[in-house]
Enzyme design. Structure first.
Site, short mmCIF file in Angstrom:
data_model
loop_
_atom_site.label_atom_id
_atom_site.label_comp_id
_atom_site.label_asym_id
_atom_site.label_seq_id
_atom_site.Cartn_x
_atom_site.Cartn_y
_atom_site.Cartn_z
N CYS A 56 14.13 11.05 5.68
CA CYS A 56 14.17 10.74 7.12
C CYS A 56 15.59 10.69 7.62
O CYS A 56 15.83 10.69 8.82
CB CYS A 56 13.48 9.41 7.39
SG CYS A 56 14.39 8.03 6.72
N SER A 109 5.26 8.83 9.20
CA SER A 109 5.45 9.74 10.32
C SER A 109 5.16 9.03 11.65
O SER A 109 4.47 8.01 11.68
CB SER A 109 4.55 10.96 10.14
OG SER A 109 3.23 10.54 9.90
N ARG A 162 0.30 9.76 -2.60
CA ARG A 162 0.77 10.99 -3.25
C ARG A 162 1.63 10.70 -4.49
O ARG A 162 1.69 11.50 -5.40
CB ARG A 162 1.58 11.83 -2.25
CG ARG A 162 0.70 12.33 -1.12
CD ARG A 162 1.46 13.27 -0.24
NE ARG A 162 1.34 12.87 1.15
CZ ARG A 162 2.01 13.42 2.15
NH1 ARG A 162 2.86 14.39 1.93
NH2 ARG A 162 1.83 13.00 3.37
N LYS A 212 0.90 -1.18 0.00
CA LYS A 212 0.00 0.00 0.00
C LYS A 212 0.92 1.21 0.00
O LYS A 212 1.36 1.68 1.03
CB LYS A 212 -0.87 -0.01 1.26
CG LYS A 212 -2.20 0.72 1.18
CD LYS A 212 -2.14 2.19 0.84
CE LYS A 212 -1.63 3.08 1.95
NZ LYS A 212 -1.41 4.48 1.50
N GLU A 262 9.71 17.48 13.75
CA GLU A 262 10.28 17.29 12.41
C GLU A 262 9.65 18.31 11.46
O GLU A 262 8.43 18.47 11.43
CB GLU A 262 9.93 15.87 11.95
CG GLU A 262 10.45 15.52 10.58
CD GLU A 262 10.06 14.10 10.17
OE1 GLU A 262 8.91 13.68 10.41
OE2 GLU A 262 10.93 13.41 9.60
#
Ligand code: NAD
Length: 512
Positions: free
Chosen positions: A283, A228, A179, A175, A385
Protein backbone atom coordinates in the site's frame (compact mmCIF):
# COMPACT_ATOMS: atom_id res chain seq x y z
CA UNK A 1 -3.35 -31.80 2.79
CA UNK A 2 -2.65 -29.40 5.68
CA UNK A 3 -5.67 -27.53 7.06
CA UNK A 4 -5.09 -24.28 8.90
CA UNK A 5 -7.55 -23.94 11.74
CA UNK A 6 -8.61 -21.28 14.21
CA UNK A 7 -6.61 -20.61 17.37
CA UNK A 8 -9.40 -20.43 19.93
CA UNK A 9 -8.73 -20.90 23.64
CA UNK A 10 -10.06 -24.14 25.04
CA UNK A 11 -10.77 -25.55 21.57
CA UNK A 12 -9.56 -29.00 20.47
CA UNK A 13 -6.01 -29.25 19.13
CA UNK A 14 -5.54 -26.44 16.67
CA UNK A 15 -8.77 -24.77 17.73
CA UNK A 16 -11.28 -26.83 15.76
CA UNK A 17 -14.57 -25.53 14.47
CA UNK A 18 -15.83 -24.18 11.19
CA UNK A 19 -19.00 -24.84 9.30
CA UNK A 20 -17.30 -27.13 6.80
CA UNK A 21 -16.32 -24.44 4.32
CA UNK A 22 -12.64 -24.03 3.45
CA UNK A 23 -10.54 -21.93 1.10
CA UNK A 24 -7.45 -22.98 -0.86
CA UNK A 25 -4.02 -21.63 -0.05
CA UNK A 26 -1.76 -21.51 -3.07
CA UNK A 27 1.97 -21.77 -3.47
CA UNK A 28 2.47 -18.75 -5.75
CA UNK A 29 5.84 -20.09 -6.93
CA UNK A 30 4.41 -23.30 -8.34
CA UNK A 31 0.76 -22.42 -8.89
CA UNK A 32 -0.27 -25.47 -6.83
CA UNK A 33 -2.69 -25.61 -3.91
CA UNK A 34 -0.57 -26.33 -0.82
CA UNK A 35 -3.10 -26.19 2.05
CA UNK A 36 -6.58 -25.10 2.98
CA UNK A 37 -7.95 -22.82 5.64
CA UNK A 38 -11.14 -23.21 7.64
CA UNK A 39 -13.72 -20.52 6.91
CA UNK A 40 -15.32 -19.86 10.27
CA UNK A 41 -18.86 -19.08 11.32
CA UNK A 42 -20.47 -16.85 13.93
CA UNK A 43 -20.51 -19.89 16.26
CA UNK A 44 -16.69 -20.04 16.06
CA UNK A 45 -16.54 -16.34 16.83
CA UNK A 46 -18.87 -16.79 19.83
CA UNK A 47 -16.44 -19.35 21.28
CA UNK A 48 -13.52 -16.96 20.81
CA UNK A 49 -15.45 -14.07 22.36
CA UNK A 50 -16.40 -16.20 25.38
CA UNK A 51 -12.73 -17.10 25.94
CA UNK A 52 -11.71 -13.46 25.50
CA UNK A 53 -14.35 -12.33 28.01
CA UNK A 54 -13.04 -14.84 30.54
CA UNK A 55 -9.41 -13.77 30.12
CA UNK A 56 -9.57 -10.00 29.65
CA UNK A 57 -10.41 -8.70 33.15
CA UNK A 58 -7.42 -10.51 34.65
CA UNK A 59 -5.14 -9.26 31.89
CA UNK A 60 -6.36 -5.67 32.35
CA UNK A 61 -5.68 -6.00 36.08
CA UNK A 62 -2.12 -7.22 35.40
CA UNK A 63 0.14 -4.23 35.90
CA UNK A 64 1.45 -2.67 32.67
CA UNK A 65 5.06 -3.56 33.45
CA UNK A 66 4.18 -7.25 33.58
CA UNK A 67 2.21 -6.94 30.35
CA UNK A 68 5.27 -5.28 28.79
CA UNK A 69 7.43 -8.23 29.89
CA UNK A 70 5.21 -10.55 27.84
CA UNK A 71 5.76 -8.30 24.83
CA UNK A 72 9.55 -8.43 25.43
CA UNK A 73 9.49 -12.21 25.52
CA UNK A 74 7.33 -12.31 22.39
CA UNK A 75 9.83 -10.09 20.56
CA UNK A 76 12.66 -12.44 21.53
CA UNK A 77 10.69 -15.49 20.40
CA UNK A 78 9.86 -13.93 17.03
CA UNK A 79 13.52 -13.03 16.55
CA UNK A 80 14.55 -16.57 17.43
CA UNK A 81 12.04 -17.90 14.86
CA UNK A 82 12.70 -15.24 12.23
CA UNK A 83 14.08 -17.55 9.57
CA UNK A 84 11.25 -20.10 9.77
CA UNK A 85 8.61 -17.36 9.89
CA UNK A 86 10.10 -15.58 6.85
CA UNK A 87 10.12 -18.80 4.81
CA UNK A 88 6.56 -19.63 5.84
CA UNK A 89 5.44 -16.12 4.92
CA UNK A 90 7.14 -16.23 1.51
CA UNK A 91 5.71 -19.66 0.76
CA UNK A 92 2.13 -18.36 0.95
CA UNK A 93 2.55 -14.73 -0.13
CA UNK A 94 5.26 -15.08 -2.78
CA UNK A 95 7.43 -12.13 -1.70
CA UNK A 96 11.17 -12.77 -1.54
CA UNK A 97 12.69 -13.81 1.80
CA UNK A 98 14.33 -10.41 2.37
CA UNK A 99 10.91 -8.74 2.02
CA UNK A 100 9.34 -11.28 4.39
CA UNK A 101 12.01 -10.50 6.96
CA UNK A 102 11.24 -6.81 6.48
CA UNK A 103 7.52 -7.53 6.96
CA UNK A 104 8.24 -9.25 10.29
CA UNK A 105 10.84 -6.68 11.37
CA UNK A 106 8.52 -3.70 10.83
CA UNK A 107 5.90 -5.47 12.94
CA UNK A 108 8.46 -6.17 15.66
CA UNK A 109 9.20 -2.46 15.85
CA UNK A 110 5.60 -1.94 16.99
CA UNK A 111 6.12 -4.67 19.58
CA UNK A 112 9.21 -2.74 20.78
CA UNK A 113 7.00 0.33 21.08
CA UNK A 114 4.48 -1.77 23.04
CA UNK A 115 7.26 -2.78 25.45
CA UNK A 116 7.22 0.86 26.63
CA UNK A 117 3.49 0.74 27.37
CA UNK A 118 3.78 1.69 31.08
CA UNK A 119 5.15 5.05 30.00
CA UNK A 120 2.57 5.84 27.31
CA UNK A 121 -0.40 4.71 29.41
CA UNK A 122 0.31 7.34 32.06
CA UNK A 123 -2.54 9.80 32.33
CA UNK A 124 -2.56 13.53 33.02
CA UNK A 125 -2.83 15.29 36.37
CA UNK A 126 -3.79 18.80 37.39
CA UNK A 127 -3.26 19.72 41.01
CA UNK A 128 -5.45 22.52 42.35
CA UNK A 129 -7.89 22.76 39.46
CA UNK A 130 -10.21 24.40 42.04
CA UNK A 131 -10.12 24.95 45.80
CA UNK A 132 -8.86 21.60 47.12
CA UNK A 133 -9.71 19.98 43.80
CA UNK A 134 -7.40 17.85 41.66
CA UNK A 135 -8.20 16.33 38.27
CA UNK A 136 -6.55 13.31 36.75
CA UNK A 137 -7.17 11.06 33.79
CA UNK A 138 -6.42 7.41 33.16
CA UNK A 139 -6.43 5.28 30.04
CA UNK A 140 -8.38 2.04 30.39
CA UNK A 141 -8.63 -0.82 27.89
CA UNK A 142 -11.78 -1.19 25.79
CA UNK A 143 -12.27 -4.90 26.51
CA UNK A 144 -12.23 -7.01 23.35
CA UNK A 145 -10.78 -5.65 20.12
CA UNK A 146 -10.68 -7.28 16.69
CA UNK A 147 -8.39 -6.91 13.68
CA UNK A 148 -9.17 -7.79 10.06
CA UNK A 149 -6.03 -7.80 7.95
CA UNK A 150 -4.98 -7.98 4.26
CA UNK A 151 -2.80 -10.54 2.53
CA UNK A 152 0.09 -8.26 1.68
CA UNK A 153 1.67 -7.83 5.15
CA UNK A 154 0.59 -10.94 7.09
CA UNK A 155 3.08 -10.29 9.91
CA UNK A 156 3.47 -6.52 10.17
CA UNK A 157 -0.18 -5.47 10.09
CA UNK A 158 -1.43 -7.98 12.70
CA UNK A 159 1.44 -6.83 14.95
CA UNK A 160 0.53 -3.14 14.39
CA UNK A 161 -2.84 -3.99 15.87
CA UNK A 162 -2.49 -6.68 18.51
CA UNK A 163 0.87 -5.37 19.76
CA UNK A 164 -0.70 -2.14 20.97
CA UNK A 165 -4.16 -3.49 21.82
CA UNK A 166 -2.87 -6.29 24.04
CA UNK A 167 -0.21 -4.17 25.77
CA UNK A 168 -3.03 -1.74 26.65
CA UNK A 169 -4.88 -4.56 28.48
CA UNK A 170 -7.36 -5.71 25.83
CA UNK A 171 -8.09 -9.20 24.56
CA UNK A 172 -7.69 -9.40 20.78
CA UNK A 173 -9.33 -11.51 18.06
CA UNK A 174 -7.48 -11.52 14.74
CA UNK A 175 -9.12 -12.38 11.41
CA UNK A 176 -6.19 -12.55 8.99
CA UNK A 177 -6.39 -12.79 5.22
CA UNK A 178 -7.56 -16.23 4.14
CA UNK A 179 -4.87 -16.16 1.42
CA UNK A 180 -1.84 -16.39 3.78
CA UNK A 181 -3.03 -17.21 7.32
CA UNK A 182 -0.14 -19.39 8.59
CA UNK A 183 2.15 -16.67 9.94
CA UNK A 184 -0.65 -15.01 11.97
CA UNK A 185 -1.37 -18.43 13.51
CA UNK A 186 2.32 -18.84 14.42
CA UNK A 187 2.38 -15.34 15.95
CA UNK A 188 -0.58 -16.25 18.19
CA UNK A 189 1.21 -19.44 19.27
CA UNK A 190 4.35 -17.46 20.08
CA UNK A 191 2.37 -14.91 22.12
CA UNK A 192 1.02 -17.79 24.20
CA UNK A 193 4.55 -19.15 24.63
CA UNK A 194 5.66 -15.67 25.69
CA UNK A 195 3.18 -15.76 28.56
CA UNK A 196 0.02 -14.14 27.22
CA UNK A 197 -2.85 -15.88 29.02
CA UNK A 198 -5.08 -18.15 26.98
CA UNK A 199 -7.83 -16.12 25.31
CA UNK A 200 -5.82 -12.89 25.05
CA UNK A 201 -4.81 -13.41 21.42
CA UNK A 202 -6.98 -15.68 19.29
CA UNK A 203 -7.19 -16.18 15.53
CA UNK A 204 -10.38 -16.89 13.62
CA UNK A 205 -10.31 -17.48 9.89
CA UNK A 206 -12.91 -16.67 7.31
CA UNK A 207 -14.34 -14.45 4.64
CA UNK A 208 -17.26 -12.00 4.55
CA UNK A 209 -19.36 -14.22 6.85
CA UNK A 210 -16.77 -14.01 9.63
CA UNK A 211 -16.11 -10.31 9.02
CA UNK A 212 -19.83 -9.55 9.35
CA UNK A 213 -20.03 -11.64 12.53
CA UNK A 214 -17.18 -9.57 14.01
CA UNK A 215 -18.75 -6.28 12.97
CA UNK A 216 -22.11 -7.20 14.49
CA UNK A 217 -20.89 -8.88 17.70
CA UNK A 218 -22.06 -6.82 20.67
CA UNK A 219 -19.13 -7.85 22.90
CA UNK A 220 -16.45 -6.54 20.51
CA UNK A 221 -15.77 -2.87 21.25
CA UNK A 222 -13.39 -1.89 18.49
CA UNK A 223 -12.38 -3.07 15.03
CA UNK A 224 -9.22 -2.24 13.15
CA UNK A 225 -9.30 -3.05 9.44
CA UNK A 226 -6.69 -2.86 6.67
CA UNK A 227 -7.52 -3.84 3.09
CA UNK A 228 -9.01 -2.44 -0.10
CA UNK A 229 -11.04 0.78 0.01
CA UNK A 230 -14.52 -0.46 -0.89
CA UNK A 231 -14.34 -3.11 1.81
CA UNK A 232 -12.73 -0.65 4.26
CA UNK A 233 -15.64 1.73 3.73
CA UNK A 234 -18.15 -1.11 4.20
CA UNK A 235 -16.42 -2.27 7.40
CA UNK A 236 -16.33 1.29 8.71
CA UNK A 237 -20.03 1.91 8.08
CA UNK A 238 -21.25 -1.42 9.44
CA UNK A 239 -18.97 -1.34 12.50
CA UNK A 240 -19.86 2.23 13.42
CA UNK A 241 -23.56 1.45 12.94
CA UNK A 242 -23.13 -1.35 15.49
CA UNK A 243 -21.70 1.23 17.91
CA UNK A 244 -18.05 0.23 17.67
CA UNK A 245 -14.90 2.27 17.41
CA UNK A 246 -13.55 1.58 13.89
CA UNK A 247 -10.40 2.49 11.99
CA UNK A 248 -10.37 1.18 8.40
CA UNK A 249 -7.34 1.68 6.19
CA UNK A 250 -7.88 1.30 2.44
CA UNK A 251 -6.12 1.26 -0.90
CA UNK A 252 -3.56 3.62 -2.37
CA UNK A 253 -2.02 5.12 -5.48
CA UNK A 254 1.13 6.86 -4.32
CA UNK A 255 2.92 9.43 -6.48
CA UNK A 256 6.62 10.29 -6.64
CA UNK A 257 7.27 13.85 -7.86
CA UNK A 258 10.63 14.25 -9.59
CA UNK A 259 11.84 17.86 -9.71
CA UNK A 260 14.30 18.90 -12.46
CA UNK A 261 17.14 19.19 -9.91
CA UNK A 262 16.69 15.63 -8.55
CA UNK A 263 19.48 13.05 -8.71
CA UNK A 264 17.95 10.85 -11.44
CA UNK A 265 20.21 7.86 -10.84
CA UNK A 266 19.12 7.79 -7.22
CA UNK A 267 15.46 8.20 -8.27
CA UNK A 268 15.72 5.24 -10.65
CA UNK A 269 17.32 3.09 -7.94
CA UNK A 270 14.59 4.15 -5.50
CA UNK A 271 11.80 3.46 -7.99
CA UNK A 272 13.13 -0.02 -8.80
CA UNK A 273 12.48 -0.98 -5.20
CA UNK A 274 9.45 1.22 -4.46
CA UNK A 275 7.45 0.43 -7.60
CA UNK A 276 8.42 -3.21 -8.18
CA UNK A 277 9.52 -4.57 -4.79
CA UNK A 278 7.14 -7.22 -3.45
CA UNK A 279 5.65 -7.27 -6.99
CA UNK A 280 4.03 -3.89 -6.27
CA UNK A 281 1.75 -5.49 -3.64
CA UNK A 282 2.36 -2.76 -1.06
CA UNK A 283 0.00 0.00 0.00
CA UNK A 284 3.05 2.28 0.22
CA UNK A 285 4.45 1.26 -3.19
CA UNK A 286 5.20 4.09 -5.61
CA UNK A 287 3.34 3.15 -8.84
CA UNK A 288 3.10 6.69 -10.28
CA UNK A 289 6.09 8.88 -11.08
CA UNK A 290 5.57 12.53 -12.01
CA UNK A 291 8.60 14.14 -13.66
CA UNK A 292 8.36 17.93 -13.78
CA UNK A 293 9.17 19.27 -17.25
CA UNK A 294 9.65 17.41 -20.53
CA UNK A 295 13.46 17.31 -20.18
CA UNK A 296 13.20 15.62 -16.78
CA UNK A 297 10.61 13.20 -18.16
CA UNK A 298 12.70 12.20 -21.19
CA UNK A 299 15.88 11.78 -19.14
CA UNK A 300 14.07 9.75 -16.48
CA UNK A 301 12.39 7.50 -19.04
CA UNK A 302 15.72 6.82 -20.73
CA UNK A 303 17.27 5.68 -17.44
CA UNK A 304 14.19 3.77 -16.27
CA UNK A 305 13.86 1.47 -19.30
CA UNK A 306 17.14 -0.46 -18.88
CA UNK A 307 16.77 -0.50 -15.10
CA UNK A 308 13.30 -2.06 -15.36
CA UNK A 309 14.31 -4.50 -18.07
CA UNK A 310 17.19 -5.57 -15.83
CA UNK A 311 14.99 -6.46 -12.85
CA UNK A 312 15.23 -10.11 -11.94
CA UNK A 313 11.93 -11.88 -11.31
CA UNK A 314 12.37 -15.16 -9.44
CA UNK A 315 10.99 -17.61 -6.94
CA UNK A 316 10.68 -16.20 -3.45
CA UNK A 317 13.69 -18.20 -2.19
CA UNK A 318 15.95 -16.76 -4.93
CA UNK A 319 18.25 -14.45 -2.97
CA UNK A 320 19.10 -12.48 -6.13
CA UNK A 321 15.51 -11.88 -7.24
CA UNK A 322 14.10 -8.35 -6.98
CA UNK A 323 10.63 -9.71 -6.57
CA UNK A 324 8.66 -12.95 -6.71
CA UNK A 325 5.21 -14.00 -7.92
CA UNK A 326 1.95 -12.25 -7.03
CA UNK A 327 -0.32 -13.91 -4.51
CA UNK A 328 -2.66 -15.90 -6.79
CA UNK A 329 -3.82 -16.42 -10.37
CA UNK A 330 -6.87 -14.16 -9.95
CA UNK A 331 -4.64 -11.29 -8.89
CA UNK A 332 -2.27 -11.85 -11.82
CA UNK A 333 -5.25 -11.72 -14.21
CA UNK A 334 -6.48 -8.53 -12.57
CA UNK A 335 -3.09 -6.81 -12.96
CA UNK A 336 -2.78 -7.90 -16.60
CA UNK A 337 -6.30 -6.62 -17.26
CA UNK A 338 -5.33 -3.21 -15.91
CA UNK A 339 -2.31 -3.16 -18.22
CA UNK A 340 -4.63 -3.80 -21.18
CA UNK A 341 -6.98 -1.06 -19.94
CA UNK A 342 -4.05 1.38 -19.88
CA UNK A 343 -3.22 0.47 -23.49
CA UNK A 344 -6.89 0.83 -24.53
CA UNK A 345 -7.08 4.24 -22.89
CA UNK A 346 -4.14 5.49 -24.92
CA UNK A 347 -1.18 5.31 -22.54
CA UNK A 348 2.14 4.26 -24.11
CA UNK A 349 3.22 0.82 -22.88
CA UNK A 350 7.01 1.10 -22.97
CA UNK A 351 7.87 -2.16 -21.17
CA UNK A 352 5.26 -4.95 -21.24
CA UNK A 353 5.48 -7.52 -18.44
CA UNK A 354 2.46 -9.56 -19.46
CA UNK A 355 2.81 -13.21 -20.37
CA UNK A 356 6.03 -13.57 -18.38
CA UNK A 357 7.00 -17.16 -17.59
CA UNK A 358 9.76 -18.21 -15.26
CA UNK A 359 11.68 -21.17 -16.61
CA UNK A 360 11.01 -24.26 -14.51
CA UNK A 361 8.07 -22.50 -12.79
CA UNK A 362 5.74 -22.04 -15.74
CA UNK A 363 2.63 -22.39 -13.54
CA UNK A 364 3.76 -19.85 -10.94
CA UNK A 365 1.94 -16.51 -10.65
CA UNK A 366 4.71 -14.37 -12.11
CA UNK A 367 4.34 -11.04 -13.91
CA UNK A 368 7.20 -9.17 -15.54
CA UNK A 369 7.71 -5.48 -14.77
CA UNK A 370 5.75 -2.95 -16.88
CA UNK A 371 6.32 0.73 -17.62
CA UNK A 372 3.76 3.15 -19.02
CA UNK A 373 4.51 6.66 -20.28
CA UNK A 374 2.09 9.48 -21.13
CA UNK A 375 -0.51 8.36 -18.61
CA UNK A 376 -3.09 11.10 -18.01
CA UNK A 377 -5.33 11.83 -14.99
CA UNK A 378 -8.57 11.05 -16.85
CA UNK A 379 -7.57 7.38 -17.44
CA UNK A 380 -9.16 4.77 -15.16
CA UNK A 381 -5.82 2.90 -15.12
CA UNK A 382 -4.44 6.02 -13.38
CA UNK A 383 -7.38 6.54 -11.04
CA UNK A 384 -7.55 2.97 -9.74
CA UNK A 385 -5.08 0.92 -7.70
CA UNK A 386 -3.41 -1.83 -9.78
CA UNK A 387 -1.35 -3.38 -6.95
CA UNK A 388 1.14 -5.05 -9.28
CA UNK A 389 4.61 -4.48 -10.79
CA UNK A 390 3.48 -1.59 -13.01
CA UNK A 391 4.97 1.93 -13.04
CA UNK A 392 3.14 4.82 -14.72
CA UNK A 393 4.80 8.07 -15.85
CA UNK A 394 2.47 11.08 -15.68
CA UNK A 395 4.24 14.13 -17.14
CA UNK A 396 3.64 17.49 -15.41
CA UNK A 397 4.69 20.84 -16.90
CA UNK A 398 5.38 22.52 -13.56
CA UNK A 399 5.48 22.16 -9.77
CA UNK A 400 1.89 23.33 -9.22
CA UNK A 401 0.50 20.71 -11.63
CA UNK A 402 2.63 18.01 -10.00
CA UNK A 403 1.36 19.06 -6.57
CA UNK A 404 -2.26 18.91 -7.74
CA UNK A 405 -2.05 15.32 -9.05
CA UNK A 406 -1.67 13.46 -5.72
CA UNK A 407 -3.70 16.14 -3.93
CA UNK A 408 -6.74 15.57 -6.17
CA UNK A 409 -6.41 11.79 -6.46
CA UNK A 410 -9.10 9.74 -4.68
CA UNK A 411 -6.41 8.02 -2.58
CA UNK A 412 -4.10 9.84 -0.18
CA UNK A 413 -1.91 7.26 1.51
CA UNK A 414 1.70 8.21 0.72
CA UNK A 415 3.58 10.55 -1.61
CA UNK A 416 7.23 11.43 -2.22
CA UNK A 417 9.15 14.32 -3.71
CA UNK A 418 12.68 14.01 -5.08
CA UNK A 419 14.58 17.31 -5.13
CA UNK A 420 17.68 19.11 -3.89
CA UNK A 421 15.65 22.25 -3.23
CA UNK A 422 14.62 22.64 0.41
CA UNK A 423 12.04 25.31 -0.34
CA UNK A 424 10.25 23.15 -2.94
CA UNK A 425 10.26 20.19 -0.55
CA UNK A 426 8.96 22.27 2.33
CA UNK A 427 6.18 23.80 0.21
CA UNK A 428 5.22 20.36 -1.08
CA UNK A 429 5.09 18.75 2.37
CA UNK A 430 2.96 21.57 3.74
CA UNK A 431 0.46 21.75 0.89
CA UNK A 432 0.00 18.21 -0.45
CA UNK A 433 -3.35 16.60 0.42
CA UNK A 434 -1.90 13.20 1.44
CA UNK A 435 -1.31 11.62 4.86
CA UNK A 436 2.34 10.42 4.69
CA UNK A 437 5.05 12.35 2.85
CA UNK A 438 8.58 11.36 1.86
CA UNK A 439 11.26 13.90 0.98
CA UNK A 440 13.86 11.97 -1.02
CA UNK A 441 12.42 8.91 0.75
CA UNK A 442 10.43 6.75 -1.69
CA UNK A 443 8.43 4.70 0.83
CA UNK A 444 7.71 6.98 3.80
CA UNK A 445 6.31 4.40 6.20
CA UNK A 446 6.56 6.12 9.60
CA UNK A 447 8.56 4.43 12.36
CA UNK A 448 6.54 2.59 15.02
CA UNK A 449 6.51 5.39 17.60
CA UNK A 450 4.99 7.78 15.05
CA UNK A 451 1.70 6.78 13.48
CA UNK A 452 0.58 5.32 10.16
CA UNK A 453 -2.48 6.52 8.28
CA UNK A 454 -3.54 7.89 4.93
CA UNK A 455 -6.18 10.43 3.94
CA UNK A 456 -9.23 10.46 1.68
CA UNK A 457 -10.25 6.97 0.45
CA UNK A 458 -7.08 5.49 1.95
CA UNK A 459 -8.51 5.57 5.48
CA UNK A 460 -11.93 5.77 7.10
CA UNK A 461 -12.10 6.83 10.74
CA UNK A 462 -9.83 9.40 12.29
CA UNK A 463 -7.31 7.57 14.43
CA UNK A 464 -4.09 6.20 12.94
CA UNK A 465 -2.34 2.88 13.49
CA UNK A 466 0.35 2.42 16.18
CA UNK A 467 2.35 5.02 18.10
CA UNK A 468 0.44 7.12 20.61
CA UNK A 469 -2.58 7.27 18.27
CA UNK A 470 -2.73 3.48 18.43
CA UNK A 471 -2.83 3.70 22.22
CA UNK A 472 -5.64 6.25 21.93
CA UNK A 473 -7.55 3.88 19.63
CA UNK A 474 -7.26 0.87 21.95
CA UNK A 475 -8.08 2.70 25.19
CA UNK A 476 -10.76 4.97 26.57
CA UNK A 477 -10.08 7.92 28.82
CA UNK A 478 -11.57 8.22 32.26
CA UNK A 479 -11.24 11.58 34.01
CA UNK A 480 -11.51 11.86 37.80
CA UNK A 481 -12.23 15.12 39.60
CA UNK A 482 -11.46 14.73 43.31
CA UNK A 483 -11.84 16.76 46.47
CA UNK A 484 -10.78 15.33 49.82
CA UNK A 485 -12.18 16.68 53.05
CA UNK A 486 -9.78 18.52 55.36
CA UNK A 487 -8.20 15.91 57.64
CA UNK A 488 -8.57 18.16 60.73
CA UNK A 489 -12.30 17.69 60.50
CA UNK A 490 -11.98 13.93 60.91
CA UNK A 491 -12.78 12.25 64.27
CA UNK A 492 -9.79 12.35 66.66
CA UNK A 493 -7.33 9.63 67.51
CA UNK A 494 -7.32 5.93 67.17
CA UNK A 495 -7.24 3.61 70.07
CA UNK A 496 -3.89 2.12 69.12
CA UNK A 497 -2.16 5.47 69.48
CA UNK A 498 -1.92 6.23 65.76
CA UNK A 499 -1.89 9.74 64.38
CA UNK A 500 -4.84 11.81 65.42
CA UNK A 501 -4.94 13.91 62.25
CA UNK A 502 -4.75 12.50 58.77
CA UNK A 503 -1.88 14.89 57.88
CA UNK A 504 0.24 13.41 60.68
CA UNK A 505 0.11 10.03 58.99
CA UNK A 506 2.19 11.47 56.18
CA UNK A 507 5.11 12.71 58.27
CA UNK A 508 8.02 10.79 56.80
CA UNK A 509 10.07 9.16 59.54
CA UNK A 510 13.82 9.80 59.46
CA UNK A 511 15.74 6.80 58.23
CA UNK A 512 18.02 4.76 60.47
P1 NAD B 1 -9.11 -7.15 0.76
O1 NAD B 1 -9.90 -5.90 0.95
O2 NAD B 1 -9.50 -8.09 -0.32
O3 NAD B 1 -9.13 -8.04 2.11
C1 NAD B 1 -8.85 -7.46 3.37
C2 NAD B 1 -9.61 -8.24 4.44
O4 NAD B 1 -11.02 -8.11 4.18
C3 NAD B 1 -9.31 -9.74 4.44
O5 NAD B 1 -9.17 -10.18 5.76
C4 NAD B 1 -10.51 -10.36 3.75
O6 NAD B 1 -10.82 -11.64 4.23
C5 NAD B 1 -11.64 -9.40 4.10
N1 NAD B 1 -12.66 -9.34 3.05
C6 NAD B 1 -12.50 -9.63 1.74
N2 NAD B 1 -13.66 -9.47 1.08
C7 NAD B 1 -14.58 -9.07 1.99
C8 NAD B 1 -15.96 -8.70 1.91
N3 NAD B 1 -16.62 -8.72 0.76
N4 NAD B 1 -16.57 -8.33 3.04
C9 NAD B 1 -15.91 -8.28 4.21
N5 NAD B 1 -14.59 -8.60 4.34
C10 NAD B 1 -13.94 -8.97 3.24
O7 NAD B 1 -7.59 -6.68 0.62
P2 NAD B 1 -6.34 -7.55 0.20
O8 NAD B 1 -6.43 -7.87 -1.25
O9 NAD B 1 -6.15 -8.66 1.16
O10 NAD B 1 -5.16 -6.50 0.44
C11 NAD B 1 -4.76 -5.56 -0.51
C12 NAD B 1 -5.42 -4.23 -0.27
O11 NAD B 1 -5.12 -3.74 1.03
C13 NAD B 1 -4.90 -3.16 -1.23
O12 NAD B 1 -5.98 -2.35 -1.63
C14 NAD B 1 -3.93 -2.37 -0.39
O13 NAD B 1 -3.70 -1.04 -0.80
C15 NAD B 1 -4.62 -2.40 0.94
N6 NAD B 1 -3.70 -2.14 2.03
C16 NAD B 1 -3.80 -0.94 2.67
C17 NAD B 1 -2.93 -0.63 3.69
C18 NAD B 1 -3.04 0.68 4.42
O14 NAD B 1 -2.50 0.78 5.50
N7 NAD B 1 -3.72 1.67 3.89
C19 NAD B 1 -1.94 -1.55 4.06
C20 NAD B 1 -1.86 -2.77 3.38
C21 NAD B 1 -2.75 -3.06 2.37
Amino acid sequence: MRTIDHVIAGGPAGGGGGGGRTSDIWDPNTGQVQASVTLGTSADLDRAVAAAQAAQPGWAATNPQRRARVMFRFKELVEANMDALAHLLSSEHGKVIADSRGDIQRGLEVIEFACGIPHVLKGEYTQGAGPGIDVYSMRQPLGIGAGITPFNFPAMIPMWMFGVAIACGNAFILKPSERDPSVPVRLAELMREAGAPEGILQVVHGDKEMVDAILDHPAISAVSFVGSSDIAHYVYRRGVYAGKRVQAMGGAKNHGIVMPDADLDQVVADLSGAAFGSAGERCMALPVVVPVGERTADALREKLIPAIEGLRVGVSTDADAHYGPVVNAAHRERVEKWIQTGVDEGAELVVDGRGFQLQGHENGFFIGPSLFDRVTPDMSAYKEEIFGPVLQIVRAPDFETALRLPSEHQYGNGVAIFTRNGHAAREFAARVNVGMVGINVPIPVPVAYHTFGGWKRSAFGDINQHGTEGVRFWTKTKTVTQRWPDGSALPRGSEDGGPSRIQDAFVIPTMG
